[in-house]
Design a protein around this motif. Structure first.
Motif, PDB file in Angstrom:
ATOM      1  N   MET A 116       4.026  -5.769   2.678  1.00  0.00           N
ATOM      2  CA  MET A 116       4.679  -6.734   2.916  1.00  0.00           C
ATOM      3  C   MET A 116       4.230  -7.461   4.029  1.00  0.00           C
ATOM      4  O   MET A 116       4.122  -8.647   4.178  1.00  0.00           O
ATOM      5  N   LYS A 117       4.218  -6.648   5.169  1.00  0.00           N
ATOM      6  CA  LYS A 117       3.836  -7.109   6.525  1.00  0.00           C
ATOM      7  C   LYS A 117       2.355  -7.426   6.442  1.00  0.00           C
ATOM      8  O   LYS A 117       2.039  -8.668   7.162  1.00  0.00           O
ATOM      9  N   ARG A 118       1.556  -6.837   5.599  1.00  0.00           N
ATOM     10  CA  ARG A 118      -0.020  -7.491   5.815  1.00  0.00           C
ATOM     11  C   ARG A 118       0.156  -8.697   4.785  1.00  0.00           C
ATOM     12  O   ARG A 118      -0.907  -9.594   5.379  1.00  0.00           O
ATOM     13  N   ILE A 119       0.854  -9.228   3.723  1.00  0.00           N
ATOM     14  CA  ILE A 119       0.893 -10.384   3.216  1.00  0.00           C
ATOM     15  C   ILE A 119       1.364 -11.430   4.203  1.00  0.00           C
ATOM     16  O   ILE A 119       0.829 -12.289   4.273  1.00  0.00           O
ATOM     17  N   GLN A 120       2.120 -11.120   4.969  1.00  0.00           N
ATOM     18  CA  GLN A 120       2.859 -12.072   6.026  1.00  0.00           C
ATOM     19  C   GLN A 120       1.656 -12.394   6.849  1.00  0.00           C
ATOM     20  O   GLN A 120       1.494 -13.408   7.587  1.00  0.00           O
ATOM     21  N   GLU A 121       0.946 -11.472   7.418  1.00  0.00           N
ATOM     22  CA  GLU A 121      -0.133 -11.465   8.264  1.00  0.00           C
ATOM     23  C   GLU A 121      -1.292 -12.297   7.645  1.00  0.00           C
ATOM     24  O   GLU A 121      -1.783 -13.550   8.397  1.00  0.00           O
ATOM     25  N   GLN A 122      -1.388 -12.384   6.590  1.00  0.00           N
ATOM     26  CA  GLN A 122      -2.584 -12.848   5.808  1.00  0.00           C
ATOM     27  C   GLN A 122      -2.240 -14.600   5.886  1.00  0.00           C
ATOM     28  O   GLN A 122      -2.817 -15.279   5.708  1.00  0.00           O
ATOM     29  N   GLN A 123      -0.852 -14.676   5.221  1.00  0.00           N
ATOM     30  CA  GLN A 123      -0.218 -15.941   5.018  1.00  0.00           C
ATOM     31  C   GLN A 123      -0.461 -16.860   6.558  1.00  0.00           C
ATOM     32  O   GLN A 123      -0.538 -17.895   6.742  1.00  0.00           O
TER      33      GLN A 123
END
Length: 81
Positions: free
Chosen positions: A1-8
């Motif tokens: 989840m954190k990685r997706i937020q970082e990518q966004q």
């Protein structure tokens, strides 16, 4: 989840830079991030390997990429791979 937020977040902050890529440069970035060699990309796009090297140099310059892992990150953030 954190990685997706970082990518966004990364994609939002760098949207203008990414938009500066041509259609062909985006195609080359996608292939490069997928692990294809210059020769394989050239054959697929029916151009010379030299042309692919030139496109990759342009992508590197525009996105300030120094390593393939950075190309993968950009491609992931912008849903190319």
């Amino acid at each position: 989840m954190k990685r997706i937020q970082e990518q966004q977040k990364f994609a939002k902050e760098n949207a203008a830079v990414f938009a500066s890529l041509t259609r062909r440069e985006r195609e080359i970035l996608t292939d490069w991030a997928s692990g294809k060699t210059n020769d394989a990309i050239a054959e697929e796009h029916i151009v010379s390997p030299h042309t692919i090297r030139t496109h990759r140099q342009n992508v590197r310059a525009k996105l300030r990429i120094h390593h393939t892992v950075e190309a993968v990150w950009w491609a992931q953030c912008f849903d190319l791979v």
